[in-house]
Design an enzyme around this catalytic site. Structure first.
Site, PDB file in Angstrom:
ATOM      1  N   CYS A  77       0.816  -1.226   0.000  1.00 10.47           N
ATOM      2  CA  CYS A  77       0.000   0.000   0.000  1.00 10.47           C
ATOM      3  C   CYS A  77       0.843   1.266   0.000  1.00 10.47           C
ATOM      4  O   CYS A  77       0.361   2.328  -0.384  1.00 10.47           O
ATOM      5  CB  CYS A  77      -0.911   0.026   1.219  1.00 10.47           C
ATOM      6  SG  CYS A  77      -1.727  -1.535   1.537  1.00 10.47           S
ATOM      7  N   HIS A 111      -8.859   3.042  -2.789  1.00 11.24           N
ATOM      8  CA  HIS A 111      -7.455   2.830  -2.399  1.00 11.24           C
ATOM      9  C   HIS A 111      -6.796   1.899  -3.416  1.00 11.24           C
ATOM     10  O   HIS A 111      -6.705   0.695  -3.193  1.00 11.24           O
ATOM     11  CB  HIS A 111      -7.428   2.239  -0.992  1.00 11.24           C
ATOM     12  CG  HIS A 111      -6.091   1.790  -0.497  1.00 11.24           C
ATOM     13  ND1 HIS A 111      -4.896   2.332  -0.922  1.00 11.24           N
ATOM     14  CD2 HIS A 111      -5.761   0.827   0.421  1.00 11.24           C
ATOM     15  CE1 HIS A 111      -3.898   1.722  -0.301  1.00 11.24           C
ATOM     16  NE2 HIS A 111      -4.403   0.806   0.511  1.00 11.24           N
ATOM     17  N   CYS A 132      -1.074   2.631   6.649  1.00 12.62           N
ATOM     18  CA  CYS A 132      -0.686   1.279   7.046  1.00 12.62           C
ATOM     19  C   CYS A 132      -0.307   0.497   5.790  1.00 12.62           C
ATOM     20  O   CYS A 132      -0.706   0.855   4.681  1.00 12.62           O
ATOM     21  CB  CYS A 132      -1.811   0.580   7.801  1.00 12.62           C
ATOM     22  SG  CYS A 132      -3.339   0.368   6.875  1.00 12.62           S
TER      23      CYS A 132
END
Length: 401
Positions: A95, A348, A379
């Site tokens: 991510c 996302h 995160c």
């Protein structure tokens, strides 16, 4: 002679984010073409910077295969029409891919090796589901290094609730609802659109369209709606689709420069990089990762959390953001936090999201000369966190009335 340099975020753009899957607007669009569109849009918007002065192009993707494989930084640079003298590389930190593109290129600028760099990320989660091309080593589970649930992000989010019982589902639902409402308000006020690069799309029947805004928003969301949703990661759990970021396709790109280059071309940077840090935590509860990474970044900057006037926190899950806010003693609905909403509403696209946070923070800095420092944090899968602290070049030291 190379000299230590300030690192500036000159500008950033992104494609509108699309819903992943056959019904999403980018189903018939290649991942690398999304990154190409963002790159072209960024260079057109910054025409004062000669393309042959770009020292490197770093583009992240979590699944580096198919249409988002082949050393994206180099292949996208060529496809976007940059001179063939401009090199490129690919980055992978799940991510935090785009965030790592920025910090890696920023570090190269900081030690005086580069004048300009492009840094961003792309994820086509419709074409490449998370972990779809991966073959995790069986030793992870066999030798009890990592719990099997650690590879399921929703399961890791449920574990934050387990660890911190005072962080309730009701708080999480409310945060998810407010994200949707804040994004809608930002759209209505014209805050999001200036940094979007339109993308031509093609439907299954061959009809052309134009992607001009984020596709996954649900502005009508209510607490009653969220309370009724299923909990897919655990029976009677607390994480729902309404408090999670949706599966998303999209690309982001930023232009970074050193102090000398900013002066040489008379540029007006949007932010200055103050510090950055990454940290590891137990993979089973990866959502708390930004807590130690933010503490490390604050320490490196010689700042405290009280110095941060604006926060852009990636909403992988509502509970994940709430856990960070709770740790630092910040209210769930603090107006400094994600004031234009976040990933629960916008989406996302894994490796692209870090630069979206920066784009939104930069736009907010321009409106808030009373704010000196901002934090972008997220995160990261397999138990990590990433944080970057930025300084507002518009800061005037005057308190807001």
């Amino acid at each position: 002679m190379a000299e230590i340099s300030d690192v500036f975020f000159v500008d950033g753009v992104r494609t509108p984010f699309g819903r992943a899957g056959e019904k999403g607007m980018y189903w018939n669009t290649r991942a690398d073409d999304l990154a190409v569109k963002a790159t072209i849009g960024l260079m057109e918007r910054n025409a004062a910077v000669p393309a042959d002065r770009i020292d490197d192009v770093a583009i992240a993707a979590t699944s580096q295969t198919g249409d988002q494989g082949l050393t994206l930084g180099r292949s996208v640079a060529i496809l976007a029409g940059l001179p063939q003298t401009v090199p490129g590389l690919a980055v992978e930190r799940m991510c935090a891919g785009a965030m790592t593109s920025v910090t890696t290129m920023g570090a190269s600028i900081g030690v005086g090796m580069y004048d300009f760099a492009l840094a961003g990320g792309v994820e086509h989660m419709g074409h490449h589901p998370i972990g779809g091309n991966a073959d995790p080593n069986p030793r992870f589970v066999a030798e009890r290094m990592v719990d099997p649930g650690a590879l399921n992000m929703g399961v890791t989010a449920e574990r934050i609730f387990d660890r911190f019982p005072h962080l309730t589902k009701e708080r999480s639902d409310r945060f998810g609802m407010l994200s949707q409402h804040k994004v809608q308000a930002a759209y209505e006020a014209g805050k999001i659109q200036p940094d979007l690069v339109s993308v031509a799309t093609k439907s299954a029947d061959g009809a052309w369209g134009l992607a001009t805004e984020d596709e996954g928003r649900r502005p009508q969301t209510t607490l009653e709606d969220l309370a009724a949703l299923k909990t897919p990661f655990r029976p009677h759990g607390r994480v729902t689709a309404g408090t999670s970021s949706p599966l998303t396709d999209g690309a982001t790109m930023s232009l970074l420069a050193g102090g000398g280059a900013v002066k040489e071309f008379g540029l007006a940077p949007k932010m200055r990089m103050v510090s950055f840090a990454f940290a590891g935590v137990q993979p089973e509860i990866m959502g708390i990762g930004p807590i130690p990474s933010s503490e490390k970044a604050l320490k490196k900057a010689g700042l405290t959390i009280a110095d941060i006037g604006l926060f852009e926190l990636n909403e992988a899950f509502a509970i994940q953001v709430i856990s960070l806010l709770d740790h630092f003693g910040i209210a769930d609905d603090d107006p400094r936090v994600n004031q234009w909403g976040g990933a629960i509403a916008l989406g996302h696209p894994l490796a692209a999201s870090g630069v979206r946070l920066m784009i939104q923070l930069a736009a907010q800095f321009a409106e808030r000369p009373d704010v000196r420092y901002g934090l972008t944090a997220m995160c990261v899968g397999l138990g990590q966190g990433g944080s970057v602290i930025w300084e507002n070049p518009h800061f005037d030291g005057k308190k807001r009335k």
